[in-house]
Design a protein around this motif. Structure first.
Motif, mmCIF file in Angstrom:
data_model
loop_
_atom_site.group_PDB
_atom_site.id
_atom_site.type_symbol
_atom_site.label_atom_id
_atom_site.label_comp_id
_atom_site.label_asym_id
_atom_site.label_seq_id
_atom_site.Cartn_x
_atom_site.Cartn_y
_atom_site.Cartn_z
ATOM 1 N N ASP A 1 0.831 -1.205 0.000
ATOM 2 C CA ASP A 1 0.000 0.000 0.000
ATOM 3 C C ASP A 1 0.862 1.250 0.000
ATOM 4 O O ASP A 1 0.562 2.229 -0.679
ATOM 5 C CB ASP A 1 -0.960 0.006 1.183
ATOM 6 C CG ASP A 1 -1.978 1.128 1.084
ATOM 7 O OD1 ASP A 1 -2.589 1.284 0.001
ATOM 8 O OD2 ASP A 1 -2.160 1.859 2.072
ATOM 9 N N SER B 1 0.499 3.627 -3.215
ATOM 10 C CA SER B 1 -0.030 4.966 -2.920
ATOM 11 C C SER B 1 0.886 6.042 -3.494
ATOM 12 O O SER B 1 0.411 7.038 -4.043
ATOM 13 C CB SER B 1 -0.181 5.166 -1.414
ATOM 14 O OG SER B 1 -1.186 4.333 -0.911
ATOM 15 N N ASP B 2 2.191 5.835 -3.356
ATOM 16 C CA ASP B 2 3.155 6.784 -3.919
ATOM 17 C C ASP B 2 3.036 6.874 -5.436
ATOM 18 O O ASP B 2 3.330 7.914 -6.023
ATOM 19 C CB ASP B 2 4.588 6.398 -3.536
ATOM 20 C CG ASP B 2 4.880 6.617 -2.067
ATOM 21 O OD1 ASP B 2 4.093 7.325 -1.384
ATOM 22 O OD2 ASP B 2 5.897 6.077 -1.578
ATOM 23 N N ALA B 3 2.591 5.789 -6.057
ATOM 24 C CA ALA B 3 2.433 5.763 -7.512
ATOM 25 C C ALA B 3 1.034 6.196 -7.948
ATOM 26 O O ALA B 3 0.724 6.186 -9.130
ATOM 27 C CB ALA B 3 2.725 4.359 -8.033
ATOM 28 N N GLY B 4 0.192 6.554 -6.988
ATOM 29 C CA GLY B 4 -1.160 7.002 -7.311
ATOM 30 C C GLY B 4 -2.129 5.870 -7.608
ATOM 31 O O GLY B 4 -3.176 6.090 -8.204
ATOM 32 N N LEU B 5 -1.789 4.649 -7.183
ATOM 33 C CA LEU B 5 -2.659 3.496 -7.417
ATOM 34 C C LEU B 5 -3.529 3.235 -6.188
ATOM 35 O O LEU B 5 -3.301 3.789 -5.123
ATOM 36 C CB LEU B 5 -1.822 2.268 -7.759
ATOM 37 C CG LEU B 5 -0.941 2.408 -9.005
ATOM 38 C CD1 LEU B 5 -0.017 1.217 -9.135
ATOM 39 C CD2 LEU B 5 -1.796 2.567 -10.242
ATOM 40 N N SER B 6 -4.497 2.353 -6.330
ATOM 41 C CA SER B 6 -5.482 2.105 -5.284
ATOM 42 C C SER B 6 -5.081 0.970 -4.344
ATOM 43 O O SER B 6 -4.117 0.247 -4.588
ATOM 44 C CB SER B 6 -6.818 1.751 -5.923
ATOM 45 O OG SER B 6 -6.728 0.474 -6.521
#
Length: 101
Positions: A41, A45-50
């Motif tokens: 996570d 999250s750092d990559a803008g994913l869910s």
């Protein structure tokens, strides 16, 4: 999927040593799954994913070597099966194969 993430978190905290799922005869404990989802996570999250991506990545990373050589579609099917198993207490509402491919 958010409900499933909360369920993984809860079971990982309350029953960390119990088996969450089995792949190829190898058990994955709730606590191990929870920690792996948390670790992924942070990355996704750092990559803008869910959170869905975090759960998918965690499950893929926990696949035993006996399963890993399968083609990507086969791995996706195993992830979908794992999601269905993990979400079985939620009335069968889980991610579909298309959401993890």
């Amino acid at each position: 999927m958010i409900d499933l993430v909360a369920q993984i978190d809860d079971r990982g905290r309350t029953a960390p040593g119990l088996t969450a799922l089995r792949w190829g005869g190898e058990a994955v404990a709730h606590g191990v799954l929870r920690e792996r989802v948390i670790a992924f996570d942070r990355v996704v999250s750092d990559a803008g994913l869910s959170e869905t991506a975090a759960v998918t990545a965690a499950l893929l990373s926990l696949m035993p070597e006996s399963v890993r050589p399968r083609e990507p579609r086969g791995q996706a099917e195993l992830v979908a099966d794992a999601l269905a198993w993990l979400g079985r207490d939620r009335g069968g509402r889980t991610a579909t194969l298309s959401s993890v491919v």
